[in-house]
Design an enzyme around this catalytic site. Structure first.
Site, PDB file in Angstrom:
ATOM      1  CD  GLU A 189     -34.679 -19.590 -58.243  1.00 14.34           C
ATOM      2  OE1 GLU A 189     -33.558 -19.723 -57.908  1.00 14.34           O
ATOM      3  OE2 GLU A 189     -35.763 -20.220 -58.842  1.00 14.34           O
ATOM      4  CG  ASP A 190     -37.680 -14.870 -58.618  1.00 11.94           C
ATOM      5  OD1 ASP A 190     -37.282 -15.986 -58.927  1.00 11.94           O
ATOM      6  OD2 ASP A 190     -39.036 -15.125 -57.021  1.00 11.94           O
ATOM      7  CG  ASP A 241     -37.991 -19.199 -49.125  1.00 11.65           C
ATOM      8  OD1 ASP A 241     -39.350 -17.835 -49.037  1.00 11.65           O
ATOM      9  OD2 ASP A 241     -37.689 -19.500 -49.711  1.00 11.65           O
TER      10      ASP A 241
HETATM   11 MN    MN Z   1     -39.156 -17.571 -50.980  1.00  9.39          MN
END
Ligand code: MN
Length: 695
Positions: free
Chosen positions: A110-111, A173
């Site tokens: 994702e990042d 999370d």
């Molecule tokens: Mn996370």
């Protein structure tokens, strides 16, 4: 540069998210990261699975360099977040190395510039597919529009049914994000807290993660109502000392007795969470002092292996009741019939020396671990040849549901959420087999649950040996025998009685096959939940209309598809010719209009008068007897002075059922009428149909 060849070469991190910024790690940072990682390994060593230290270390090093230089809004190096999530996964959920690795890597794709293929290359397909699942459902579930929210939610559930670990890590999370929500700006806190309460807490509950569910709810509540939270918290702290005194006094004879019985055990005092106190104050409408069961006691014991756990729980119960008087109506035996999320325990409520009621939960160590860690623990104890657990069945039901997805994601979401929140009732087959059904299920649902064929030919049921219609709402402990006839076939009106996903889906599929035009939305979600999805709430004042007797002479027209009557929740839709047609809000046509032509919608309010009457169909069902029809007609035409448009009643196997179309002035009048009809002894059901039957 080929992705596969770069071994641990840091790639550029994306910093589109304003909540993260880039700096170099200090020595202190490095120390903190190492300590947290050591703590993770220590947690892992405490578990029965402990051979994959090396793999976990590799994943950690990889994630660390991938996120290198990035900080969270709180100022911590970013890697502290995946580390914390991994610790929750192992310590609070009891999952193993695959989940720990996936948790460490959960934000990498994702990042940063790494791809799922990179992960697969290094750590294999299993971890890669879990990380991919987590990446797909990253970001919020709540978008700006209801349809996008629903679609995201569907994605979430889809990924979940592929590998349940995806959703467990997602919950971990979310838990860590909630624990660190302080650092976020207020608008973001609201959004995240709302989403947590709406989706993640119920999911955690369903998966049997009780402490996590409680913490999520409590944190969400804290950010949504900070002042109320602080007030209750203060009262609770002030009371705590008193509660602990009560506990100590209560516990003493219990300890003695359990020791005398030769048990190794733990006694725990549990004080209700702020959120659950607040909820009780709301639902019971009482002040803080009115919430009497603040304290609960838990007995966790190591059972004697030569005797059944269930018997031992009851033995302890009977030992306790030598000291304390039990509340006769508050015994919950979740051992004979565990909850759908796998929970087992014996709950009793006892009166203390000072005359206060205290709930006591009696569990073995095994039951306790299942209660705390839900799913993961539950699967660990499964030997493989046992029956499918209720939780397995639930997951399978979701998979079934996803195999035949509704075209409309919002519809899916509603069905699913109903399923998520539903409490269960236990009913018995004629052979004494226990079946668990969602609360509010009908005899028709039950028939479909047993077999689609039974559902399709169902004419009614014998409940506790008494004849009941398809619409009968199951009560806990009912013994239900489904009655069928080969002449019977599914009717559109049945959608009014089908409440479970299985019954609805099967019924709709069959009706479509028979060429029946089906309105897609037949929902009865919790009103409060549903209001969140109502786009009409957001319409400006200029887009609101009032329906009056006058306006119905041309300005506004009643939509022929759903025939709303005064008192219904309605909306207006501006036709091309400038006339506004009035639909019921849950009319399938209106649903389509809402989605496609939002700019032509009007919020509408209906001024009720008794000048006009409108057609409306009532479904009636009951035990047949001579003169039944006349009795019904007398109520309608004499007591209520209403005109009748059409009567369509049939009788079969001693049960009559069918529709009566009347002309009425308002929903209130219809309700009164139905109440009066139900007062006739043989009538079991009298209620307005949500869908007007075809002519
Ligand atoms: Mn996370």
């Amino acid at each position: 540069m080929s992705k596969k060849s770069c071994n641990f070469a840091p790639k550029l991190a994306k910093i589109e998210d304003m909540n993260k910024y880039e700096t170099i790690n200090t020595e202190n940072d490095e120390l903190m990261i190492r300590e947290e990682f050591e703590a993770l390994l220590e947690d892992y060593r405490q578990t029965p699975h402990r051979q994959k230290i090396e793999l976990i270390t590799d994943c950690f090093e990889f994630a660390k360099q991938a996120h290198a230089g990035i900080r969270r809004r709180s100022g911590e190096p970013y890697i502290m977040h995946p580390l914390a999530v991994a610790r929750i996964v192992v310590k609070e959920m009891g999952l193993g190395s695959t989940s720990i690795c996936s948790a460490l890597l959960h934000d990498v794709v994702e990042d940063t510039d790494y791809t799922v293929e990179d992960i697969e290359q290094r750590f294999g397909p299993k971890i890669a597919s879990i990380v991919e699942g987590l990446t797909k459902i990253s970001g919020g579930v709540f978008g700006e529009q209801a349809s996008i929210q629903a679609e995201n939610f569907r994605k979430l559930i889809l990924t979940m049914s592929e590998d349940i670990r995806v959703i467990l890590i997602k919950i971990a999370d979310r838990l860590h994000n909630m624990r660190t929500l302080e650092a976020q700006p207020v608008e973001k806190q609201y959004k995240i807290a709302g989403e947590t309460l709406y989706i993640y807490a119920p999911l955690a509950h369903r998966l049997g993660l009780f402490p996590i569910k409680t913490e999520l709810e409590n944190l969400a509540f804290k950010y949504e109502h900070p002042e109320t939270y602080a007030q209750i918290e203060e009262r609770l702290q002030a009371d705590k000392h008193l509660q602990m005194e009560t506990f100590e006094k209560f516990a003493e004879p219990v300890r003695k007795k359990l020791k005398a019985m030769g048990y190794e055990f733990k006694l725990e005092a549990r004080i209700k969470s702020v959120y659950s106190i607040w909820k009780k104050m709301q639902t019971k409408n009482v002040p803080f002092d009115g919430v009497y069961d603040l304290l609960a006691v838990r007995i966790i014991f190591k059972p004697n292996p030569d005797m059944s756990e269930k018997d031992q729980c009851w033995m302890i119960y009977s030992a306790l009741t030598q000291y304390y008087k039990p509340h006769p109506e508050r015994i919950r035996d979740w051992i004979s019939t565990p909850k759908a999320n796998g929970y087992e325990a014996l709950h009793v409520t006892l009166m203390t020396q000072d005359g206060e009621w205290v709930e006591v939960q009696i569990r073995t160590e095994r039951m306790h671990e299942i209660a705390e860690r839900g799913l993961a623990a539950h699967w660990r104890y499964k030997t493989g040849f046992e029956d499918e657990s209720e939780l397995d069945k639930w997951i399978r039901a979701i998979q079934e549901m996803l195999k035949h997805p509704e075209p409309d994601a919002i519809d899916f979401m509603d069905t699913f959420k109903l399923n998520l929140f539903a409490d269960e009732v236990f009913v018995f087959t004629p052979h004494g087999e226990i079946k668990i059904m969602p609360q509010g299920s009908t005899a028709l649902d039950f028939a479909y649950m047993l077999h689609t064929d039974l559902g399709e030919h169902c004419i009614g049921a014998k409940v506790n040996h008494k004849l009941e219609p398809l619409s009968y709402v199951l009560q806990g402990g009912d013994q239900v025998e489904v009655l069928t006839s080969h002449l019977q076939k599914p009717q559109l009106e049945w959608l009014n009685w089908a409440t479970t996903a299985k019954a609805k889906e099967n019924l709709k599929r069959r009706l479509r096959r028979d060429g029946v035009l089906i309105p897609d939305l037949q929902k009865k979600p919790d009103k409060k939940e549903y209001s969140k999805w109502n786009p009409l709430r957001y319409l400006p004042h200029s887009r609101r209309i009032t329906i009056t007797d006058d306006s119905l002479n041309g300005e506004h027209v009643i939509a022929p598809c759903c025939h709303p009557i005064p008192g219904d929740d309605v909306l207006g839709f501006m036709e091309d010719n400038g006339v506004i047609s009035i639909h019921k809000r849950d009319c399938p046509e209106a649903e389509a209009l809402k989605a496609k032509h939002g700019q032509q919608l009007y919020a509408a309010e209906w001024k009720v008068t008794d000048k006009h009457s409108f057609p409306c169909t009532i479904f009636i069902e009951g035990i047949d007897k001579v003169g039944m029809v006349i009795e019904i007609l007398l109520v309608i035409s004499q007591k209520f002075c209403l005109n009748i448009g059409r009567i369509d009643l049939t009788s079969k196997d001693g049960i009559f059922s069918g529709n009566v179309r009347i002309y009425t002035h308002s929903t209130n009048e219809v309700e009164e009428l139905c109440k009066e009809l139900r007062a006739i002894e043989e009538v079991n059901v009298a209620q307005r149909l949500n869908i007007e039957p075809n002519e």
